[in-house]
Write a protein that holds these residues in place. Sequence first.
Motif, short mmCIF file in Angstrom:
data_model
loop_
_atom_site.label_atom_id
_atom_site.label_comp_id
_atom_site.label_asym_id
_atom_site.label_seq_id
_atom_site.Cartn_x
_atom_site.Cartn_y
_atom_site.Cartn_z
N SER A 171 0.83 -1.21 0.00
CA SER A 171 0.00 0.00 0.00
C SER A 171 0.86 1.25 0.00
O SER A 171 0.55 2.24 -0.70
N LEU A 172 1.94 1.24 0.76
CA LEU A 172 2.84 2.40 0.80
C LEU A 172 3.51 2.61 -0.55
O LEU A 172 3.66 3.75 -1.01
N LEU A 218 5.47 9.46 6.37
CA LEU A 218 6.73 8.71 6.53
C LEU A 218 7.44 9.10 7.82
O LEU A 218 7.91 8.24 8.58
N PHE A 219 7.51 10.39 8.09
CA PHE A 219 8.22 10.83 9.29
C PHE A 219 7.41 10.57 10.56
O PHE A 219 7.99 10.36 11.63
N SER A 222 13.88 4.95 2.96
CA SER A 222 14.00 4.34 1.62
C SER A 222 12.86 4.79 0.71
O SER A 222 13.06 5.11 -0.46
N PHE A 223 11.64 4.82 1.26
CA PHE A 223 10.51 5.27 0.45
C PHE A 223 10.62 6.76 0.14
O PHE A 223 10.27 7.19 -0.97
N PHE A 224 11.11 7.53 1.10
CA PHE A 224 11.33 8.95 0.85
C PHE A 224 12.34 9.14 -0.28
O PHE A 224 12.12 9.92 -1.22
N GLY A 225 13.46 8.40 -0.20
CA GLY A 225 14.48 8.49 -1.24
C GLY A 225 13.95 8.01 -2.60
O GLY A 225 14.26 8.60 -3.64
N VAL A 261 12.56 8.90 -8.11
CA VAL A 261 11.65 8.68 -9.24
C VAL A 261 11.16 10.02 -9.79
O VAL A 261 11.07 10.21 -11.01
N THR A 262 10.86 10.96 -8.89
CA THR A 262 10.42 12.28 -9.33
C THR A 262 11.50 12.97 -10.15
O THR A 262 11.23 13.56 -11.20
#
Length: 627
Positions: free
Chosen positions: A151-152, A181-182, A197-200, A205-206
Amino acid sequence: MNKLYNSIIQKFTPYRILILFSVLLFLPKALIESPSGGVDPSWKISINMAIHQGLTFGKDWVFTYGPLGFLSTRVPAYIGITPLILYDIFTAGVLVYILRYTFKELNNTVKWFVVPYLIMMSTHNSETTFQLFTFFIFLVFHHYRTKSLFSLALATGISVLIFFIKLNLGIVASVILYCHLFLNIFSDKKSWIKMISFFGFHVLVTTLLGQILHVDLINYVRGALSIINNYNDAMFSVDFINLTARYAYFNVAIASVIIITLAIFFIYSLPTILKSHSDIFILLVMLFAWYLGFKQGFTRFGFAGMSYPFFYGALFVGIAYLFIQNPILKKRLGDVFMVFLFVSPFVSTGLGFSFNKITIPYQDVLFTNLRFQQQVSDQKNRVEYHIDSEIAKSFKGKTVDVVPYEIAYTFFNDLHYNPRPAIQSYQAYNNYLTSLNYEKYTSPTAPDFVLYTTVGPTDVQRYNFWGDSKTTLAMLQNYDYDTTTVSKDTLQIVRKRAKSLQLVKSDPKDLAFRLGEEIQVSQQNKLTWIEVKVNYSLWGKIMRVLVQPPVLRVKATYEDGTTEVFKAIISEIEAGMFLKKLQSNTEAEHFFRTRGQNKSITKLQFLQNHSGFQDDITAHLYDVSFQ
């Protein structure tokens, strides 16, 4: 045979049938939207032409939409239908994933039927980014409760997708994702590696997609923030209230019921909310999402916007209901949802109950010859927007832009489109945006020709000529009148000069005056430029944030003594405008032939409006000539 039949029947459980039915209601009613003319169809075409021309979004092309905006407009020109079909498959899959959890969590057949109803009502005035945003909110909440990395991952991917479809909502989704995330790191220190990791991943990707899709990310965001900042000031409308008052006030009354219900819920439940720490994030995001829908519906108040505060709003409340843990809050939020459900059938969306809302998707493919339909639409528009062939010959090998907004002329005449960054003049409503246009039109990359039309205003009493005035200034400085021709509209054609004229400013003045005071601002035969600073009062600022800013009107007196009242947009008049009359084709031709020697506005009077503005006004003005 009986076993096979029984097996098939067993698989078609009620909730699976409802999932299928919901997906059919969700999918677009038409596969594509054919290019056409007008305000909105023109910017939709412009997205595709910008991609085709290889323009850089954020630098050469600045709008609320981005390089994937065609996924929302569904205009296939230069793109084809494959990306649209792939997008529909993706969103249908996400919807199935969401509904499987939703129906199992509700575990009630009566409650199940609410879901397809809300999907049906929201998709008839749908906007792709708001649909994606609804998915995004669900997926964030789902990860928040279940820690599902899938889902994330979906939420992260969808936020990137929104970012490149429509940036204003993309920024909101990115901020919510980062906060989520934080918050996870703060509540569970062991999860920091996954969350970082998801933040990075989101940032990477952006950045990579920005390169692939020709996006100047810094200016892309900067331009969007500038558009967002003054959208309320420029694009709010009271036309719906003035023209269809009964519908408008009826919708306001229904919205008041919703607002009062939400207020009672939060005030009455505040002690419980403060004790239920894990529910605070969900309730805050729910409220913020509803507020965005409310602003979407009531800033540019009209039929089409009513689905956002009511039907999408109901979905946001319903999603929050699924994930609230405190039983007291859950019950009360369920009551709030029931209010949404009760009032929603009465909302005036312009569709009415006579409109068949239960329709199947892709009707343009299923019931018509799509290729033939496109050909007929294209031929019709090419006839309607046809420019005289002798004049069109002069455009061969040259670049063209259109002012103020009928970009359809370039598409249906196969012209080489070279737009100013803020692509339509009604949208260049502050100094940053109109200055970008001025720099473009006075640079070596300026279009060789500009087609100017005196089309109608985007809002009643809005004075089109005051929009994007620095583009008009640049046209006087860097272009010569070429010819006038008649197509769908009367077109004034100006041609770029070999050398730009020097701008000369004379007789500068600074004025200080008050609301309601009439002041002398120009004289006959003078081309006067004025920049006016009007400030909102505290009440005006509050109204600007909550619903709409107050209306500022200005009474203009011309050199012959005639008067006219306009809607003054504070960010537009602060950027500057010419004190001239230009509303007809004859006036437009004279303006460009003579470099601005039209009838002057000699006096201005800014009118009082329910204490929405501070009384003190300042202005800076000077006369303009060219050498």
